[in-house]
Scaffold this motif. Structure first.
Motif: not given
Length: 327
Positions: A10-12, A30-38
């Motif tokens: 997910v790109n924020i 932690k909850e979804t295992g999905l990584t984010t980049a801000t």
């Protein structure tokens, strides 16, 4: 922490300070295992996404203030999202009528009153123009988005003629020309430069709990928070909010992230770390925020307030608000 934009799930794109949202991102991963980049963009977020066009990596736009959310909508960088989870968790007054943005948390624009020099009487926004406050009010620039939104709300309640008269009265009650940020206004009250100031609620929580700069704790001690209301309404509330980017390459993940932000856990993290009001009913406020007393938010919809922004900005310049007192 998320990696580069290309590699993240997910790109924020955010106008919020990274430190304010990192704990949320960590909890989401932690909850979804999905990584984010801000990608943190303080100014020109709409222009940036617009320029990137169909190839924009932006999935979710996170920003503060109804003005910024409305600007994103006007710039055409969001897409409508009808979502049952968000609709259930976030009250309708804090969502766009066309489903292009939703609030996540709220903050109120309130009075920082001197703990020593101001009594306990209730204060209305209208009464800030009362000559009894002459030389006693501090405020940041009238053109700052938080003040534009407050003045737009005043316009929605009272119309142009009354708002202009009120702005002139408020301007002439200022202790000096507007400058600095909301925390500086608390410092000015502590220093005796003014008796009351206008600021957002969460800054008080942040100052009270600021271990790195203990002088800010002193500023917070010198003030008490008064929740002013409109004479025919409640306390002016603004929001931090989110929208689904128009060309979100990771749409499903983006929606998961947006749904996560309205969960009890995410709302609690926002409340504890940023001292904002959770918008989801039933989530506890931080101790600092609770101490301000019961917030009765104005019932004006944020969409209505947003529609008066341009006129509010024009009136602020018309009365020479940022030049300070003129009589």
């Amino acid at each position: 922490m998320g990696g580069t934009a290309e590699a993240a799930d997910v790109n924020i794109y955010s106008s919020r300070q990274p430190a304010l949202i990192q704990p949320l991102l960590d909890a989401f991963t932690k909850e979804t295992g999905l990584t984010t980049a801000t990608i943190f963009i303080e100014k020109g977020l709409e222009e940036r996404v617009k320029a990137e066009g169909a190839n924009s990596p932006a999935d979710v736009i996170l920003t503060v203030d109804i003005g910024r959310l409305d600007a994103a909508r006007e710039a055409g960088i969001l897409q409508p999202l009808e979502n049952a989870v968000i609709a259930k968790d976030i009250p309708a007054a804090f969502r766009d009528k066309g489903n292009e943005w939703s609030g996540v948390t709220a903050r109120a624009r309130v009075v920082y009153a001197s703990a020593d020099r101001v009594g306990d009487e209730p204060i209305t926004y209208e009464s800030l123009a009362d000559p009894k406050w002459k030389g006693k009010i501090c405020i940041r620039s009238g053109q700052h988005q938080y003040n534009v939104a407050l003045i737009a709300a005043f316009l929605a309640h009272h119309g142009e003629a009354k708002t202009k008269t009120w702005l002139e009265g408020l301007r002439d009650n200022l202790a000096s020309a507007p400058q600095g940020g909301d925390r500086d206004q608390a410092r000015n009250v502590a220093a005796g430069q003014c008796d009351i100031a206008i600021g957002n609620t969460y800054y008080v929580g942040l100052m009270r709990n600021n271990e790195k700069e203990p002088e800010q704790k002193e500023w917070a001690k010198a003030i008490k928070v008064v929740l002013p209301t409109f004479e025919n309404g409640g306390t002016h509330v603004n929001i931090s909010g989110m929208g689904l980017a128009k060309n979100a390459p990771n749409r499903d993940n983006a929606v998961k992230f947006m749904e996560f932000l309205t969960t009890d856990e995410a709302q609690r993290i926002y409340a504890e770390i940023n001292h904002e009001y959770p918008l989801k009913p039933g989530v506890a406020q931080s101790e600092s925020v609770k101490s301000f007393g019961e917030l009765k938010p104005d019932t004006l919809s944020l969409t209505d307030i947003a529609s008066h922004r341009a006129k509010a900005s024009q009136l602020i310049d018309e009365v020479g608000f940022d030049k300070g007192p003129q009589s």
